[in-house]
Design an enzyme around this catalytic site. Structure first.
Site, PDB file in Angstrom:
ATOM      1  CG  HIS A  18     -16.390 -22.129  25.015  1.00 24.40           C
ATOM      2  ND1 HIS A  18     -15.031 -21.910  25.003  1.00 24.40           N
ATOM      3  CD2 HIS A  18     -16.936 -21.032  25.606  1.00 24.40           C
ATOM      4  CE1 HIS A  18     -14.767 -20.725  25.551  1.00 24.40           C
ATOM      5  NE2 HIS A  18     -15.892 -20.187  25.934  1.00 24.40           N
ATOM      6  CE  LYS A  42     -11.773 -11.641  26.967  1.00 22.09           C
ATOM      7  NZ  LYS A  42     -12.458 -12.944  27.019  1.00 22.09           N
ATOM      8  NE  ARG A  92     -17.583 -18.630  32.755  1.00 22.78           N
ATOM      9  CZ  ARG A  92     -16.488 -18.124  32.215  1.00 22.78           C
ATOM     10  NH1 ARG A  92     -15.376 -18.829  32.220  1.00 22.78           N
ATOM     11  NH2 ARG A  92     -16.490 -16.930  31.669  1.00 22.78           N
ATOM     12  CB  SER A 130     -10.785 -18.778  27.432  1.00 21.03           C
ATOM     13  OG  SER A 130     -11.804 -19.532  26.839  1.00 21.03           O
TER      14      SER A 130
HETATM   15  P1  ADP Z   1     -16.171 -13.495  25.273  1.00 25.53           P
HETATM   16  O1  ADP Z   1     -14.759 -13.001  25.153  1.00 25.53           O
HETATM   17  O2  ADP Z   1     -17.089 -12.964  24.229  1.00 25.53           O
HETATM   18  O3  ADP Z   1     -16.743 -13.438  26.654  1.00 25.53           O
HETATM   19  P2  ADP Z   1     -15.560 -16.325  25.603  1.00 25.53           P
HETATM   20  O4  ADP Z   1     -14.907 -17.140  24.545  1.00 25.53           O
HETATM   21  O5  ADP Z   1     -14.772 -16.034  26.834  1.00 25.53           O
HETATM   22  O6  ADP Z   1     -16.064 -15.026  24.867  1.00 25.53           O
HETATM   23  O7  ADP Z   1     -16.909 -17.006  26.044  1.00 25.53           O
HETATM   24  C1  ADP Z   1     -17.973 -17.221  25.153  1.00 25.53           C
HETATM   25  C2  ADP Z   1     -19.240 -17.554  25.935  1.00 25.53           C
HETATM   26  O8  ADP Z   1     -19.061 -18.800  26.604  1.00 25.53           O
HETATM   27  C3  ADP Z   1     -19.599 -16.544  27.020  1.00 25.53           C
HETATM   28  O9  ADP Z   1     -21.016 -16.443  27.078  1.00 25.53           O
HETATM   29  C4  ADP Z   1     -19.070 -17.171  28.278  1.00 25.53           C
HETATM   30  O10 ADP Z   1     -19.779 -16.729  29.419  1.00 25.53           O
HETATM   31  C5  ADP Z   1     -19.330 -18.629  27.984  1.00 25.53           C
HETATM   32  N1  ADP Z   1     -18.470 -19.533  28.730  1.00 25.53           N
HETATM   33  C6  ADP Z   1     -17.137 -19.457  28.899  1.00 25.53           C
HETATM   34  N2  ADP Z   1     -16.670 -20.478  29.647  1.00 25.53           N
HETATM   35  C7  ADP Z   1     -17.755 -21.228  29.975  1.00 25.53           C
HETATM   36  C8  ADP Z   1     -17.956 -22.404  30.759  1.00 25.53           C
HETATM   37  N3  ADP Z   1     -16.937 -23.022  31.369  1.00 25.53           N
HETATM   38  N4  ADP Z   1     -19.214 -22.888  30.878  1.00 25.53           N
HETATM   39  C9  ADP Z   1     -20.245 -22.239  30.278  1.00 25.53           C
HETATM   40  N5  ADP Z   1     -20.141 -21.126  29.541  1.00 25.53           N
HETATM   41  C10 ADP Z   1     -18.907 -20.624  29.377  1.00 25.53           C
END
Ligand code: ADP
Length: 151
Positions: A18, A42, A92, A130
Site C-alpha cells: 500500500h 470484511k 496484483r 493483508s
Molecule cells: P479492499 O478490502 O478494499 O480490497 P485492501 O486494503 O485489501 O482493500 O487493499 C486496498 C488496495 O490496495 C486494493 O486496490 C488492493 O488491490 C491494493 N493492494 C493490496 N495489496 C497490494 C500490494 N501488495 N501491492 C499493490 N497493491 C496492493
C-alpha cells in the site's frame, strides 16, 4: 485545479505494498487521501482502526500531501466530499482486476466525474497481502518486515 486522489481500502493492516502505491501516486496527484473504509464483506477488523490511523499518520508525518480519513459511506460520496477527481487502486493479479473492474464501473456510475487510476504492484510487493499478514500475526509470527512501521 489541484489533482486530488483518494486511495480507499480496508488497510487491515496497511502494508508496504500500500505504501508503495501511495508514494507512486504522489508523482501523479497533488494530494493523496488514504480512506480507511468499513468493507461490508470484511465487517470485523483484525487490527484496530484507530491504531491503523495512528501508524499511517506516523509514516506520512513529513509528507503534508498525504492524509488519512476513516469513512463509513460510499467511496464515491467520500470523493465528492473531498472534491477528489480520482480514486487510486493497486493491482496484483487478475483476481484483483476482476474485482476492481466491477467496483470501478459502479463508482463511475455513482459519480460520473470520478476516474479510477490503477497502479500495477511493484514486483517486490506483489506477494504482500493483508489477509496473509493477519494470518501470520494471529499465530504469533513477526510481520514487521511487510509493514512500513512496527506494530
Ligand atoms: P479492499 O478490502 O478494499 O480490497 P485492501 O486494503 O485489501 O482493500 O487493499 C486496498 C488496495 O490496495 C486494493 O486496490 C488492493 O488491490 C491494493 N493492494 C493490496 N495489496 C497490494 C500490494 N501488495 N501491492 C499493490 N497493491 C496492493
Amino acid at each position: 485545479m489541484k489533482k486530488i486522489a483518494i486511495f480507499p481500502g480496508s488497510f487491515d493492516p496497511f502494508t508496504k505494498g500500500h505504501h508503495d502505491i501511495v508514494l507512486r501516486s504522489l508523482a501523479l496527484f497533488d494530494e493523496v487521501i488514504i480512506g480507511i473504509g468499513y468493507n461490508s464483506t470484511k465487517k470485523n477488523r483484525y487490527f484496530d482502526i484507530d491504531l491503523m490511523v495512528e501508524k499511517i499518520e506516523e509514516v506520512y508525518k513529513d509528507m503534508p500531501r498525504v492524509s488519512v480519513v476513516v469513512y463509513n459511506e460510499l467511496t464515491s460520496t467520500l470523493a465528492k466530499k473531498y472534491e477528489a477527481q480520482f480514486l487510486v487502486r493497486g493491482l496484483r493479479n487478475t483476481t484483483d482486476f476482476e474485482y476492481e473492474n466491477t467496483i470501478s464501473q459502479m463508482n463511475r456510475y455513482l459519480n460520473g466525474e470520478l476516474d479510477t487510476v490503477f497502479l500495477i504492484t511493484s514486483p517486490q510487493y506483489a506477494a504482500i497481502s493483508s489477509t496473509v499478514i493477519r494470518e501470520v500475526h494471529r499465530y504469533g509470527g513477526d510481520v514487521d518486515e511487510f509493514l512500513p512501521y512496527s506494530l
